[in-house]
Scaffold this active site. Structure first.
Site, PDB file in Angstrom:
ATOM      1  N   GLU A 156      42.291  41.771  33.958  1.00 25.15           N
ATOM      2  CA  GLU A 156      43.339  40.976  34.610  1.00 25.15           C
ATOM      3  C   GLU A 156      43.952  41.706  35.811  1.00 25.15           C
ATOM      4  O   GLU A 156      44.406  42.836  35.707  1.00 25.15           O
ATOM      5  CB  GLU A 156      44.444  40.641  33.598  1.00 25.15           C
ATOM      6  CG  GLU A 156      45.543  39.756  34.173  1.00 25.15           C
ATOM      7  CD  GLU A 156      46.510  39.240  33.122  1.00 25.15           C
ATOM      8  OE1 GLU A 156      47.482  38.552  33.499  1.00 25.15           O
ATOM      9  OE2 GLU A 156      46.301  39.522  31.918  1.00 25.15           O
ATOM     10  N   VAL A 157      43.936  41.029  36.940  1.00 16.94           N
ATOM     11  CA  VAL A 157      44.568  41.466  38.187  1.00 16.94           C
ATOM     12  C   VAL A 157      44.180  42.902  38.550  1.00 16.94           C
ATOM     13  O   VAL A 157      45.012  43.804  38.597  1.00 16.94           O
ATOM     14  CB  VAL A 157      46.100  41.303  38.136  1.00 16.94           C
ATOM     15  CG1 VAL A 157      46.667  41.417  39.571  1.00 16.94           C
ATOM     16  CG2 VAL A 157      46.502  39.969  37.551  1.00 16.94           C
TER      17      VAL A 157
END
Length: 262
Positions: A156-157
């Site tokens: 994630e990110v």
């Protein structure tokens, strides 16, 4: 549609990419399956059995609330419980020793690197891995989770280069959110897709609908209907005769005589 399994996904890693959605209700799960989405995630709470029933063909990764298990043994028990209630895999943001304990018992586990909201007290809500040193730390965490036996890894990110490296060098299925198109799945939350997210931290989504506006319109209709009901009761328009149950005349007379003698 045939059931999507862990084995199927692992066999097809590198050969195709999947869409993945986190859903909050059975209605969303049914809509996702109807749209051809075969990988879902959800909470491991009371919604899980209904979500399972609504999406029988999907692989479901159910989230273990962070901190809900204080030991690997508790994690194993929680994992088996979620599997009994319909999950196919267990999302776990705990340390690799929790992942290892569940994987050792044959429970498919989803780990998490990059921006991990449950651990954001240490990082803040930001992209993780923009510097070489931090990116190498993320790679090491991914390897630790893989070595613990996880089948899936939420990424994630993180920068695209980092997500690409992890995806190419791991046997786990990488579930990408906010890191380009390089992971094995493209993962979003239903509330982001539907435009109903009210979270306080930045999201990484294109909005495909404005359910917040629809919900506001629906709430106005609820209020209007409730007001009409209050007004109808006040002016004695409800209940009407057809909404009531009456004795026939003979029974009513007999009841009146009997009641008078009590």
């Amino acid at each position: 549609m045939p059931k999507t399994t862990v084995a199927t996904l692992l066999q097809q890693k590198g050969k195709r990419k999947w869409v993945q959605l986190h859903v909050d209700s059975a209605a969303e799960a049914a809509a996702a399956e109807a749209a051809g989405i075969v990988i879902l995630s959800c909470e491991a709470d009371h919604t899980l059995p209904a979500i399972r029933a609504a999406a029988p063909s999907a692989l479901i990764s159910a989230g273990m609330p962070h901190g809900s298990s204080a030991s690997p043994d508790e994690a194993v028990r929680a994992g088996f419980d979620a599997l009994r209630r319909g999950a196919d895999a267990i999302y776990c943001s705990h340390s690799p020793r929790f992942v290892e304990a569940m994987a050792r018992e044959g429970i498919p586990v989803t780990g998490h690197v990059g921006l991990v909201p449950n651990l954001a007290a240490w990082t803040g809500f930001r992209a993780i891995g923009r510097t070489a040193d931090e990116a190498l730390t993320v790679v090491q965490k991914a390897r630790d989770i893989q070595n613990a036996g996880a089948a899936f890894l939420e990424v994630e990110v993180v920068p695209v280069q980092l997500a690409d490296h992890i995806t190419r060098t791991t046997r786990m299925i990488t579930m990408g959110m906010g890191c380009g198109t390089v992971c094995d799945t493209q993962y979003l939350f239903s509330c982001d897709v539907l435009g109903s997210n009210t979270g306080h931290y930045p999201r990484h989504s294109k909005r495909y609908a404005d359910f917040a506006a629809l919900e506001a319109e629906l709430q106005a209709k609820r209020v209007s209907a409730f007001r009409d009901f209050v007004e109808d009761v006040t002016r004695q328009g409800y209940p009407e005769r057809r909404h009531e149950v009456w004795m026939d005349e003979a029974e009513a007379d007999a009841f009146a005589k009997g009641a008078a003698s009590l």
